[in-house]
Design a protein around this motif. Sequence first.
Motif, PDB file in Angstrom:
ATOM      1  N   ALA A 274       0.834  -1.206   0.000  1.00  0.00           N
ATOM      2  CA  ALA A 274       0.000   0.000   0.000  1.00  0.00           C
ATOM      3  C   ALA A 274       0.862   1.248   0.000  1.00  0.00           C
ATOM      4  N   ALA A 275       1.915   1.252   0.793  1.00  0.00           N
ATOM      5  CA  ALA A 275       2.806   2.417   0.839  1.00  0.00           C
ATOM      6  C   ALA A 275       3.528   2.596  -0.491  1.00  0.00           C
ATOM      7  N   ALA A 276       3.931   1.486  -1.116  1.00  0.00           N
ATOM      8  CA  ALA A 276       4.605   1.580  -2.414  1.00  0.00           C
ATOM      9  C   ALA A 276       3.699   2.233  -3.443  1.00  0.00           C
TER      10      ALA A 276
ATOM     11  N   GLN B  12      18.738  -0.088  -3.287  1.00  0.00           N
ATOM     12  CA  GLN B  12      18.950   0.239  -1.880  1.00  0.00           C
ATOM     13  C   GLN B  12      18.829  -1.041  -1.057  1.00  0.00           C
ATOM     14  N   ARG B  13      19.137  -0.920   0.222  1.00  0.00           N
ATOM     15  CA  ARG B  13      18.969  -2.077   1.106  1.00  0.00           C
ATOM     16  C   ARG B  13      17.478  -2.363   1.282  1.00  0.00           C
ATOM     17  N   PRO B  14      17.094  -3.621   1.489  1.00  0.00           N
ATOM     18  CA  PRO B  14      15.676  -3.924   1.722  1.00  0.00           C
ATOM     19  C   PRO B  14      15.211  -3.350   3.052  1.00  0.00           C
ATOM     20  N   VAL B  15      13.930  -2.971   3.086  1.00  0.00           N
ATOM     21  CA  VAL B  15      13.353  -2.399   4.301  1.00  0.00           C
ATOM     22  C   VAL B  15      12.110  -3.201   4.674  1.00  0.00           C
ATOM     23  N   THR B  16      11.816  -3.191   5.958  1.00  0.00           N
ATOM     24  CA  THR B  16      10.665  -3.956   6.438  1.00  0.00           C
ATOM     25  C   THR B  16       9.603  -3.084   7.086  1.00  0.00           C
ATOM     26  N   SER B  17       9.862  -1.780   7.207  1.00  0.00           N
ATOM     27  CA  SER B  17       8.862  -0.893   7.811  1.00  0.00           C
ATOM     28  C   SER B  17       8.355   0.101   6.780  1.00  0.00           C
ATOM     29  N   VAL B  18       7.109   0.512   6.960  1.00  0.00           N
ATOM     30  CA  VAL B  18       6.516   1.490   6.048  1.00  0.00           C
ATOM     31  C   VAL B  18       7.284   2.800   6.097  1.00  0.00           C
ATOM     32  N   ASP B  19       7.666   3.243   7.273  1.00  0.00           N
ATOM     33  CA  ASP B  19       8.390   4.519   7.389  1.00  0.00           C
ATOM     34  C   ASP B  19       9.692   4.487   6.600  1.00  0.00           C
ATOM     35  N   ASP B  20      10.418   3.391   6.689  1.00  0.00           N
ATOM     36  CA  ASP B  20      11.679   3.299   5.953  1.00  0.00           C
ATOM     37  C   ASP B  20      11.429   3.269   4.440  1.00  0.00           C
ATOM     38  N   LEU B  21      10.366   2.596   4.020  1.00  0.00           N
ATOM     39  CA  LEU B  21      10.049   2.560   2.592  1.00  0.00           C
ATOM     40  C   LEU B  21       9.690   3.955   2.087  1.00  0.00           C
ATOM     41  N   VAL B  22       8.866   4.663   2.831  1.00  0.00           N
ATOM     42  CA  VAL B  22       8.477   6.012   2.422  1.00  0.00           C
ATOM     43  C   VAL B  22       9.708   6.907   2.325  1.00  0.00           C
ATOM     44  N   ALA B  23      10.643   6.745   3.248  1.00  0.00           N
ATOM     45  CA  ALA B  23      11.867   7.549   3.219  1.00  0.00           C
ATOM     46  C   ALA B  23      12.679   7.250   1.957  1.00  0.00           C
ATOM     47  N   GLU B  24      12.747   5.974   1.564  1.00  0.00           N
ATOM     48  CA  GLU B  24      13.495   5.634   0.356  1.00  0.00           C
ATOM     49  C   GLU B  24      12.818   6.160  -0.905  1.00  0.00           C
ATOM     50  N   LEU B  25      11.496   6.260  -0.883  1.00  0.00           N
ATOM     51  CA  LEU B  25      10.766   6.741  -2.062  1.00  0.00           C
ATOM     52  C   LEU B  25      10.702   8.263  -2.114  1.00  0.00           C
ATOM     53  N   GLY B  26      11.043   8.903  -1.024  1.00  0.00           N
ATOM     54  CA  GLY B  26      10.938  10.371  -0.958  1.00  0.00           C
ATOM     55  C   GLY B  26      12.084  11.073  -1.605  1.00  0.00           C
TER      56      GLY B  26
END
Length: 697
Positions: free
Chosen positions: A637-639, A683-697
Amino acid sequence: MNRLADATSPYLLQHADNPVDWWPWGEEAFAEAKRRDVPVLISVGYAACHWCHVMAHESFENEAVARLMNDDFVCVKVDREERPDVDAVYMTATQAMTGQGGWPMTVFAAPDGTPFFCGTYFPRPNFIRLLGSVAAAWRDQREAVLSQGAAVVEAIGGAQAVGGLTAPLTADLLDAAAGQLAQEYDETNGGFGGAPKFPPHMNLLFLLRHHQRTGSARSLEIVRHTAEAMARGGLHDQLAGGFARYSVDGHWTVPHFEKMLYDNALLLRVYTQLWRLTGDRLARRVARDTARFLADELHKPGEGFASALDADTAGVEGLTYVWTPTQLVEVLGEEDGRFAADLFGMTEAGTFEPHSAAAPQDGTPDGRRLVEHGTSVLRLARDVDDADPAVRSRWQDVVARLLAARDTRPQPARDDKVVAAWNGLAITAIAEFQQVAALYAAPDDEDANLMEGVTIVADGAMRDTAEHLAGVHIVDGRLRRVSRDKVVGEPAGVLEDYGCVAEAFCALHQLTGEGRWLALAGELLDVALARFAAPDGGFYDTADDAERLVTRPADPTDNATPSGRSAIVAALVAYAALTGQTRYREAAEAALSTVAPIVGRHARFTGYAAAVGEALLSGPYEIAVVTDDPVGEPLLAAAHRYAPPGAVVVAGRPDQPGVPLLADRPLVDGRPAAYVCQGFVCQRPVTSVDDLVAELG
């Protein structure tokens, strides 16, 4: 002898009973013209075209006019939607000779197909004089006629030549394109230009992506204002959803009533992406209702999406759609009738004056009582999307009752041929809508059941269409342009067909996780690279083994639909990101470089190319979410919610067959994970929504 009775095109079938001795496009017609030593009269149109109907009623159904046509010409009927290659060549000639184009298009050509006189709609008296003048010129001034034709062919060959300037499509060029659109923007009414005003869907898609990349508030405001103005105007069907082809005025009030599949598919993408980025309630509603219109009104079960709904009903434009205040009261009662009149901006004076394509025949019902003086096209004059729930409920009740009454009126005809490219656009749009609808699913919404119903029906229509394209339109590895009643037509697919269908299959691969759609996309793109590529890195619109016309079209500009070049680039970019195969990206960059020199100067005609340019500039991002159960997965969903322009997103089990982005990407400590790459750098894999959003920002 009229030879159109066995045609598969609804447009040609409309002319099968004309007294004109029509021939379908083909070598036989030109051979007959050579045998008789007469010019060819080429008439190009499409089934939903109002002025095509007018010219047919005035001239082609008239015995005296038909006699003139048959005596002095070989007459050829062309469905522009079935043969866009023929249309492109002669439309370029028409524009070169007259400075403008449109349909019906009327072209006089030598027996070898060389055009020497072009025009569009001619009233019957003018058309009769023109027939006589052209016939006389062919008899008495043959050398001058042929010389003019040769000059026209030289001009149109240069207009669509390949091998021109190339340049990378840079951030500066895309910023310049956004700036030019901002300068040409109609600050009062939204959109660009005056009457007639067309929905600028591809420009809006570009501006949404430009806003995502740059944060430009101006780009977003142009989209929001234009989207709201179109949705509130008569261009948008306030009862059944869907959009008409254009507005005859500059403020979206009175539409030209034909509804085209391609417009509605592209507009569904605009409203869906606006909804995704802003959460706007109006964009949400319009996206939902447009998806419902596609599924309910245009989808043909077991096939695909029909091409269009006609502009006219029983020969009268607007017959189905317009209302008087008195009619509202008749349907709704006094109190709700007044409420509806205020809501839809109706007055006794009205907003619409009908244009009849043909006078009603004696003894037939005159349905034009519905389009008497004082009628109006429904507009949404009040802001009700954010109103009190009781007001919204009343509004929806009024809409349902009016639609039920409207359904008892005569209805416009449907052009039910399936066009590959336009069906590809619809698949891509519905796939995006499905993703965003899942993001904002809220069981406590007042219309949650309606949204769920629309997503279910639209999803079924989308998958049905994809199966039809894959099983019927792909013949011996090549794509065919049209089908009807589950039977594929003879016209070969052109570049836009390959591009739009391949992009659709890439979108369906992302939505479903099924590898076969990606494989089919790759097969189509390989054909395009082998058969349509031009020496400069661009593409021709027709294959190297297609029928030879007087020129080989290669138009780089986006008009009513994405150009073939823009469409194929969009598919190449998506496919490269999904597979990691750089040669497809390199082909996309080379093709886009042939359009780049005109992007900054003619932004209104390169919207899709600019949107793809934003995707390339962004990366595009490749996002893989590994999970045992994608349904309800927060990372997925975050993606989708925060995906940068043109990003591709897939989800599924690690190493899921047929999904390259999931290969060699395991769960992390037994938990779902998101893998984010940008331009093949990860990038390194992430398991939290916050970390994913940061990588997409």
